[in-house]
Design a protein around this motif. Structure first.
Motif, PDB file in Angstrom:
ATOM      1  N   ASN A  94       0.843  -1.194   0.000  1.00 31.63           N
ATOM      2  CA  ASN A  94       0.000   0.000   0.000  1.00 31.63           C
ATOM      3  C   ASN A  94       0.880   1.246   0.000  1.00 31.63           C
ATOM      4  O   ASN A  94       1.647   1.474   0.940  1.00 31.63           O
ATOM      5  N   PRO A  95       0.788   2.086  -1.029  1.00 32.58           N
ATOM      6  CA  PRO A  95       1.659   3.280  -1.100  1.00 32.58           C
ATOM      7  C   PRO A  95       1.567   4.172   0.129  1.00 32.58           C
ATOM      8  O   PRO A  95       2.582   4.676   0.613  1.00 32.58           O
ATOM      9  N   ILE A  96       0.359   4.378   0.638  1.00 33.22           N
ATOM     10  CA  ILE A  96       0.163   5.270   1.779  1.00 33.22           C
ATOM     11  C   ILE A  96       0.863   4.738   3.025  1.00 33.22           C
ATOM     12  O   ILE A  96       1.358   5.501   3.854  1.00 33.22           O
ATOM     13  N   ASP A  97       0.945   3.422   3.162  1.00 32.32           N
ATOM     14  CA  ASP A  97       1.546   2.814   4.349  1.00 32.32           C
ATOM     15  C   ASP A  97       3.036   2.549   4.188  1.00 32.32           C
ATOM     16  O   ASP A  97       3.624   1.805   4.969  1.00 32.32           O
ATOM     17  N   GLY A  98       3.657   3.146   3.170  1.00 29.96           N
ATOM     18  CA  GLY A  98       5.090   2.985   2.994  1.00 29.96           C
ATOM     19  C   GLY A  98       5.491   2.115   1.829  1.00 29.96           C
ATOM     20  O   GLY A  98       6.684   1.888   1.603  1.00 29.96           O
ATOM     21  N   GLY A  99       4.517   1.621   1.069  1.00 35.92           N
ATOM     22  CA  GLY A  99       4.833   0.782  -0.073  1.00 35.92           C
ATOM     23  C   GLY A  99       5.461   1.537  -1.225  1.00 35.92           C
ATOM     24  O   GLY A  99       6.072   0.938  -2.113  1.00 35.92           O
ATOM     25  N   ASP A 100       5.319   2.855  -1.218  1.00 32.07           N
ATOM     26  CA  ASP A 100       5.907   3.705  -2.259  1.00 32.07           C
ATOM     27  C   ASP A 100       6.970   4.600  -1.621  1.00 32.07           C
ATOM     28  O   ASP A 100       6.662   5.510  -0.858  1.00 32.07           O
ATOM     29  N   SER A 101       8.238   4.320  -1.945  1.00 33.68           N
ATOM     30  CA  SER A 101       9.340   5.121  -1.400  1.00 33.68           C
ATOM     31  C   SER A 101      10.029   5.925  -2.489  1.00 33.68           C
ATOM     32  O   SER A 101      11.161   6.387  -2.311  1.00 33.68           O
ATOM     33  N   SER A 102       9.345   6.110  -3.630  1.00 30.98           N
ATOM     34  CA  SER A 102       9.968   6.787  -4.772  1.00 30.98           C
ATOM     35  C   SER A 102      10.429   8.208  -4.436  1.00 30.98           C
ATOM     36  O   SER A 102      11.430   8.680  -4.966  1.00 30.98           O
ATOM     37  N   SER A 103       9.730   8.873  -3.526  1.00 31.63           N
ATOM     38  CA  SER A 103      10.087  10.247  -3.202  1.00 31.63           C
ATOM     39  C   SER A 103      11.408  10.348  -2.440  1.00 31.63           C
ATOM     40  O   SER A 103      12.027  11.418  -2.391  1.00 31.63           O
ATOM     41  N   VAL A 104      11.843   9.227  -1.843  1.00 36.50           N
ATOM     42  CA  VAL A 104      13.106   9.249  -1.081  1.00 36.50           C
ATOM     43  C   VAL A 104      14.083   8.191  -1.581  1.00 36.50           C
ATOM     44  O   VAL A 104      15.103   7.933  -0.932  1.00 36.50           O
ATOM     45  N   GLN A 105      13.779   7.584  -2.722  1.00 38.45           N
ATOM     46  CA  GLN A 105      14.590   6.464  -3.199  1.00 38.45           C
ATOM     47  C   GLN A 105      16.059   6.823  -3.361  1.00 38.45           C
ATOM     48  O   GLN A 105      16.958   6.019  -3.082  1.00 38.45           O
ATOM     49  N   GLU A 106      16.335   8.035  -3.815  1.00 40.49           N
ATOM     50  CA  GLU A 106      17.730   8.444  -4.007  1.00 40.49           C
ATOM     51  C   GLU A 106      18.490   8.519  -2.688  1.00 40.49           C
ATOM     52  O   GLU A 106      19.723   8.464  -2.675  1.00 40.49           O
ATOM     53  N   LEU A 107      17.767   8.652  -1.600  1.00 44.88           N
ATOM     54  CA  LEU A 107      18.409   8.741  -0.286  1.00 44.88           C
ATOM     55  C   LEU A 107      18.589   7.375   0.366  1.00 44.88           C
ATOM     56  O   LEU A 107      19.353   7.242   1.329  1.00 44.88           O
ATOM     57  N   LEU A 108      17.881   6.372  -0.146  1.00 47.38           N
ATOM     58  CA  LEU A 108      17.913   5.047   0.476  1.00 47.38           C
ATOM     59  C   LEU A 108      19.111   4.243  -0.023  1.00 47.38           C
ATOM     60  O   LEU A 108      18.983   3.245  -0.738  1.00 47.38           O
ATOM     61  N   LYS A 109      20.281   4.698   0.380  1.00 49.33           N
ATOM     62  CA  LYS A 109      21.541   4.030   0.057  1.00 49.33           C
ATOM     63  C   LYS A 109      22.381   3.969   1.326  1.00 49.33           C
ATOM     64  O   LYS A 109      22.265   4.811   2.202  1.00 49.33           O
ATOM     65  N   ASP A 110      23.229   2.945   1.410  1.00 47.47           N
ATOM     66  CA  ASP A 110      24.070   2.776   2.596  1.00 47.47           C
ATOM     67  C   ASP A 110      23.233   2.675   3.863  1.00 47.47           C
ATOM     68  O   ASP A 110      23.596   3.212   4.915  1.00 47.47           O
ATOM     69  N   VAL A 111      22.093   1.996   3.771  1.00 49.36           N
ATOM     70  CA  VAL A 111      21.196   1.837   4.918  1.00 49.36           C
ATOM     71  C   VAL A 111      21.661   0.662   5.774  1.00 49.36           C
ATOM     72  O   VAL A 111      22.024  -0.398   5.256  1.00 49.36           O
TER      73      VAL A 111
END
Length: 524
Positions: A94-111
């Motif tokens: 579900n995008p609303i519940d966190g299934g869509d992270s496209s807006s922060v995808q560029e930041l989701l590195k080295d996690v």
């Protein structure tokens, strides 16, 4: 200019390397040889892979520790976040519940770590920064505190809020105020924090932070554990905090073996009726709204909601020489030193075991779903009790419950099931079919299994050949035509509503209800 470093390897050996100050961490010889490997400095902080040695400010002769970054699969109510071993993140659901992270995808590195609330996610990167996404009011939006979210080492969550611990021991919170998202009033007290715990309730939640000096600071919904100010003088020298699963109460175990409680009184927040007995306590277990304390002398003390296991008067004489306590949602089971078992609490949740009591001998371990217990005996056989359709009745598979080495349980609040791993690599399941209790359609694939992991209402088995087999709610098992994708997979932790795995090439493999798996290239 170069820098000489000592790297401690996974094998236990150490190697000395010399690299240019302009080389990145991931370019170090001991790191780049294996996909998913990372390294930490002497203090245990993960070094950012793309940082140069100059940027890390490592000194000549510094010691690093190499390790494999573990894959992690975390779920919110209706979405998943998969932390790949290369530090990138994939999300779906579900995008609303966190299934869509496209807006922060560029930041989701080295996690390095992901935590979830009911409707949002928070990821800690190796540089100590935090990335959030999901439902805005439930912790998905951290813009208001983003400048403070630096040097973060750990994150805890309630249903609708997050609390982050920084390297200096301070705390940053965000999300719904009634669920612990606002700690401004406690800011001056939140110093040198080493751990944070969360207690949930129907209409709110609270956090309790344990400081290095043994003091406790709490915030959130006041009457559900968020206000412990009246007990400040007593909440000292604390070594451990336990919380009810859904009762809005905390219990703090002090180094001297005494216990201090607060929160909703009838759900465990008031232990005054048993205070004199709470001495020399070594551990505390909890159901939804009750606590059970195990003392060093093997006796057990209970308090909270009677219907959830607080009333142990009928078995009090038997609660001696206890070595371990396990809990369902509303009942407790105690293993005694002689291998016998004593149970109490809601009969439908495993509090009644008289009909199997003659079988409960030589018990080594007990696993619990929300509504039933499963005990492994010394000879590898299994005894079950509790709600029949939720795993309390294993009679139809009893002949196969031999040579059992481990049991996992799905813990859906209204259902539940068990999956047992045999020494020959086979798997036996029972309980609610919709929660993983029925595995007939994948049973021919369940061989040479090395590990089983449980979700809220599904299971995943990892075989020795690297394949993953899944079953449970909606039959998460992928179609035969997609099986070639599920090869050479590294084990991951599986949570609710779906499943995922990581291929040897770093590709992400995911599947959800009504759909087969799909593969995504690493980093995409």
């Amino acid at each position: 200019m170069s820098l000489t470093l000592t790297v401690s390897l996974l094998s236990g050996r150490s190697v000395t390397i010399s690299s240019s100050l302009e080389s990145t961490v991931e370019e170090l010889p001991a790191i780049r040889r294996r996909h998913g490997r990372a390294c930490s400095d002497r203090s245990g902080v993960i070094l950012q892979a793309m940082s140069t040695l100059r940027q890390t400010r490592l000194s000549e002769g510094a010691t690093l520790t190499a390790h494999v970054r573990q894959a992690q699969l975390v779920s919110s109510a209706l979405a998943f976040a998969l932390l790949r071993s290369d530090g990138t993140v994939a999300t779906w659901g579900n995008p609303i519940d966190g299934g869509d992270s496209s807006s922060v995808q560029e930041l989701l590195k080295d996690v390095n770590q992901i935590q979830s609330s009911l409707h949002a996610f928070a990821a800690i990167r190796s540089d100590g920064s935090v990335v959030t996404w999901g439902r805005i009011g439930d912790g998905g939006n951290s813009k208001g505190v983003q400048p403070l979210l630096q040097d973060v080492v750990a994150i805890q969550s309630s249903s609708r809020a997050f609390a982050a611990i920084k390297t200096d021991g301070t705390v940053v919170t965000w999300g719904d105020d009634m669920y612990g998202g606002n700690c401004r009033a406690q800011k001056d007290q939140l110093k040198d924090v080493q751990a944070i715990h969360a207690s949930r309730w129907s209409f709110g939640a609270a956090f309790a932070a344990l400081r290095q000096d043994g003091r406790v600071v709490s915030w959130g919904l006041p009457h559900a554990g968020g206000d412990s100010s009246a007990l400040r003088a007593q909440l000292t020298n604390v070594k451990q905090i336990q919380a009810t699963h859904f009762g809005g109460s905390f219990a703090a175990l002090k180094h001297d073996g005494t216990v201090v409680t607060w929160g909703i009184p009838h759900s465990g927040g008031d232990c005054s009726s048993v205070q004199d007995d709470l001495r020399n306590v070594q551990s505390i277990q909890a159901t939804e709204s009750a606590f059970a304390a195990l003392r060093h002398d093997g006796h057990v003390v209970t308090w909270g909601s009677d219907r959830d296991g607080a009333d142990s008067t009928e078995v009090a004489a038997q609660l001696e020489n206890v070595r371990h306590i396990q809990a369902t949602s509303k009942a407790f089971a105690a293993i005694r030193a002689d291998g016998s078992v004593v149970t109490w609490g809601d009969p439908d949740c495993g509090g009644e075991s008289s009909y199997v009591q003659d079988q409960l001998i030589n018990v080594e371990h007990i696993q619990a779903s929300a509504l039933a217990f499963a005990a492994i005996r010394r000879d590898g056989t299994v005894v079950t009790w509790g709600t029949p359709h939720a795993g309390g009745d294993s009679s139809h598979v009893q002949d196969r419950l031999q040579h059992i080495t481990a049991i996992q349980a799905s813990r859906h609040s209204a259902r539940g099931s068990f999956a047992a791993l045999r020494s020959d690599g086979g798997v036996v399941t029972w309980g609610d079919p919709g929660s993983g209790g029925h595995s007939k359609m994948v049973q021919h694939q369940l061989f040479d299994v090395e590990q089983i992991q449980a979700a809220e209402h599904a299971f995943a088995a990892i075989r020795s050949d690297g394949r993953v087999v899944t079953w449970g709610h909606g039959d998460f098992a992928p179609e035969e035509s997609h099986q070639e994708l599920l090869q050479d997979v590294q084990p991951v932790t599986v949570c609710s509503f779906g499943a995922g795995a990581i291929g040897a090439d770093g590709a992400t493999i995911t599947w959800t209800h009504g759909a087969g798996p799909s593969a995504a290239e690493p980093g995409k």
